[in-house]
Scaffold this active site. Sequence first.
Site, PDB file in Angstrom:
ATOM      1  N   SER A 142       0.855  -1.186  -0.019  1.00  0.00           N
ATOM      2  CA  SER A 142      -0.070   0.189   0.114  1.00  0.00           C
ATOM      3  C   SER A 142       1.060   1.239   0.003  1.00  0.00           C
ATOM      4  O   SER A 142       1.765   1.108   0.651  1.00  0.00           O
ATOM      5  CB  SER A 142      -0.955  -0.106   1.056  1.00  0.00           C
ATOM      6  OG  SER A 142      -1.549   1.147   1.375  1.00  0.00           O
ATOM      7  N   TYR A 155      -1.603  -0.184  10.818  1.00  0.00           N
ATOM      8  CA  TYR A 155      -1.613  -0.666   9.195  1.00  0.00           C
ATOM      9  C   TYR A 155      -0.474  -0.353   8.457  1.00  0.00           C
ATOM     10  O   TYR A 155       0.067  -1.173   7.973  1.00  0.00           O
ATOM     11  CB  TYR A 155      -3.195  -0.195   8.718  1.00  0.00           C
ATOM     12  CG  TYR A 155      -3.348  -0.465   7.492  1.00  0.00           C
ATOM     13  CD1 TYR A 155      -3.811  -1.601   6.899  1.00  0.00           C
ATOM     14  CD2 TYR A 155      -3.213   0.648   6.297  1.00  0.00           C
ATOM     15  CE1 TYR A 155      -3.990  -2.013   5.530  1.00  0.00           C
ATOM     16  CE2 TYR A 155      -3.380   0.255   4.919  1.00  0.00           C
ATOM     17  CZ  TYR A 155      -3.743  -1.007   4.589  1.00  0.00           C
ATOM     18  OH  TYR A 155      -3.847  -1.385   3.271  1.00  0.00           O
TER      19      TYR A 155
HETATM   20  N1  LIG Z   1      -8.667  -0.165  -0.730  1.00  0.00           N
HETATM   21  C1  LIG Z   1      -7.621   0.585  -0.500  1.00  0.00           C
HETATM   22  O1  LIG Z   1      -7.636   1.704  -1.116  1.00  0.00           O
HETATM   23  C2  LIG Z   1      -6.319  -0.216  -0.605  1.00  0.00           C
HETATM   24  C3  LIG Z   1      -5.412   0.577  -0.711  1.00  0.00           C
HETATM   25  C4  LIG Z   1      -3.864   0.188  -0.492  1.00  0.00           C
HETATM   26  C5  LIG Z   1      -3.736  -1.169  -0.290  1.00  0.00           C
HETATM   27  N2  LIG Z   1      -4.919  -1.941  -0.095  1.00  0.00           N
HETATM   28  C6  LIG Z   1      -4.748  -3.385   0.117  1.00  0.00           C
HETATM   29  O2  LIG Z   1      -5.301  -4.302  -0.960  1.00  0.00           O
HETATM   30  C7  LIG Z   1      -5.807  -5.406  -0.455  1.00  0.00           C
HETATM   31  C8  LIG Z   1      -7.242  -5.760  -0.552  1.00  0.00           C
HETATM   32  O3  LIG Z   1      -8.064  -4.938  -0.137  1.00  0.00           O
HETATM   33  P1  LIG Z   1      -9.306  -4.206  -0.339  1.00  0.00           P
HETATM   34  O4  LIG Z   1      -9.467  -2.709  -0.261  1.00  0.00           O
HETATM   35  O5  LIG Z   1      -9.767  -5.180  -1.536  1.00  0.00           O
HETATM   36  O6  LIG Z   1     -10.251  -4.851   0.978  1.00  0.00           O
HETATM   37  P2  LIG Z   1     -11.508  -5.759   0.909  1.00  0.00           P
HETATM   38  O7  LIG Z   1     -11.774  -5.746   2.536  1.00  0.00           O
HETATM   39  O8  LIG Z   1     -12.525  -5.361  -0.012  1.00  0.00           O
HETATM   40  O9  LIG Z   1     -11.003  -7.165   0.671  1.00  0.00           O
HETATM   41  C9  LIG Z   1     -10.210  -8.039   1.439  1.00  0.00           C
HETATM   42  C10 LIG Z   1     -10.316  -9.345   1.397  1.00  0.00           C
HETATM   43  O10 LIG Z   1      -9.465 -10.079   2.108  1.00  0.00           O
HETATM   44  C11 LIG Z   1     -10.226 -11.117   2.701  1.00  0.00           C
HETATM   45  N3  LIG Z   1      -9.490 -11.747   4.056  1.00  0.00           N
HETATM   46  C12 LIG Z   1      -9.337 -10.665   5.201  1.00  0.00           C
HETATM   47  N4  LIG Z   1      -8.699 -11.336   5.890  1.00  0.00           N
HETATM   48  C13 LIG Z   1      -8.438 -12.716   5.402  1.00  0.00           C
HETATM   49  C14 LIG Z   1      -7.788 -13.861   5.879  1.00  0.00           C
HETATM   50  N5  LIG Z   1      -7.363 -13.906   7.212  1.00  0.00           N
HETATM   51  N6  LIG Z   1      -7.866 -14.879   5.148  1.00  0.00           N
HETATM   52  C15 LIG Z   1      -8.066 -14.905   3.773  1.00  0.00           C
HETATM   53  N7  LIG Z   1      -8.561 -13.890   3.378  1.00  0.00           N
HETATM   54  C16 LIG Z   1      -8.912 -12.632   4.192  1.00  0.00           C
HETATM   55  C17 LIG Z   1     -11.741 -10.502   2.858  1.00  0.00           C
HETATM   56  O11 LIG Z   1     -12.546 -11.596   3.301  1.00  0.00           O
HETATM   57  C18 LIG Z   1     -11.798  -9.667   1.693  1.00  0.00           C
HETATM   58  O12 LIG Z   1     -12.525 -10.554   0.732  1.00  0.00           O
HETATM   59  C19 LIG Z   1      -5.406  -5.401   1.233  1.00  0.00           C
HETATM   60  O13 LIG Z   1      -4.080  -6.496   1.520  1.00  0.00           O
HETATM   61  C20 LIG Z   1      -5.053  -4.060   1.424  1.00  0.00           C
HETATM   62  O14 LIG Z   1      -4.442  -3.540   2.601  1.00  0.00           O
HETATM   63  C21 LIG Z   1      -6.041  -1.500  -0.190  1.00  0.00           C
END
Ligand SMILES: NC(=O)c1ccc[n+]([C@@H]2O[C@H](COP(=O)([O-])OP(=O)(O)OC[C@H]3O[C@@H](n4cnc5c(N)ncnc54)[C@H](O)[C@@H]3O)[C@@H](O)[C@H]2O)c1
Length: 265
Positions: A142, A155
Amino acid sequence: MIGLEGKSVIVTGGASGIGMGIVKVLSSAGASTLIADRNFQGVKDISDSLKGTHVPCKADVTNLSDVEEMVSLALETFGKVDILVNNAGIIGASEWWDREIPNDDDWDQVHSVNVRGVARVTQAVSPHMKEMKYGKVVNIASIAGRRGSPDLPHYSTTKAAVISLTQSSALELAEFGINVNAICPGLLWTPMWEAIARRRTHSSRISSNDESGREFFERVVQETIPLKREQTPEDIGNLCAFLVSDLSSNITGQAINVDGGRFSN
Ligand SMILES: NC(=O)c1ccc[n+]([C@@H]2O[C@H](COP(=O)([O-])OP(=O)(O)OC[C@H]3O[C@@H](n4cnc5c(N)ncnc54)[C@H](O)[C@@H]3O)[C@@H](O)[C@H]2O)c1
């Protein structure tokens, strides 16, 4: 167009947001995917709704036996795993948005999923990739790992750790022909960001009047992203497709931002 025909992929956290976008892009490039998540109904719905070959798998990345079963299922189904995308991530323990300051559960659970989860899954898949002398690993970090954050220290530290882990894994696995890179997404309106928006009232630095969560998100995009555009799961999937293709065979140990120009490193 990048071609991934004949490649088999594991994507963790594939039931939602960015993971689902990555599955869609890699699958439309021809890859077969095992979509893993702790939310089984979510991965089942997605695999039923997409064209191509998709295997839903219930796996919690904090649980070693789940992870081992996930890798076995992929090997039984596809005969090999060419590509691993470590995407599963959380931003806090349950009801995190109601706390002004992250508590011990927030720190522990976020580190357990975001850092140990990435290391655990990579460790489970890499013996097979080493045998093949081929593999592509992409870790979803991220931009929060690029700079400290006054509101999300628990985080941000995990995402800085993912960037460092990517460098370590790349050095460890290079001699086996395995590339390991990270993507640093910017701002995406997924359930994770909806939780950040819910928590905004706890932060005097970021809260403002009574705008909705989505309006708050759009304001942050306008104020912080030079290209003035939110990022989409497909944006992240597109870079992922490049990093898992043979077009990037000389790139490893890198972390690349997809953030509309917010940070230059
Ligand atoms: N949304 C943003 O702006 C953003 C920005 C930078 C990085 N990210 C990163 O992108 C990735 C996805 O995030 P997102 O925004 O799609 O979030 P999200 O919450 O929509 O999706 C995350 C998914 O991970 C699954 N998950 C959580 N814990 C788990 C576990 N222990 N085992 C298996 N699955 C698990 C959840 O069930 C969910 O389906 C993450 O690593 C997040 O940190 C997101």
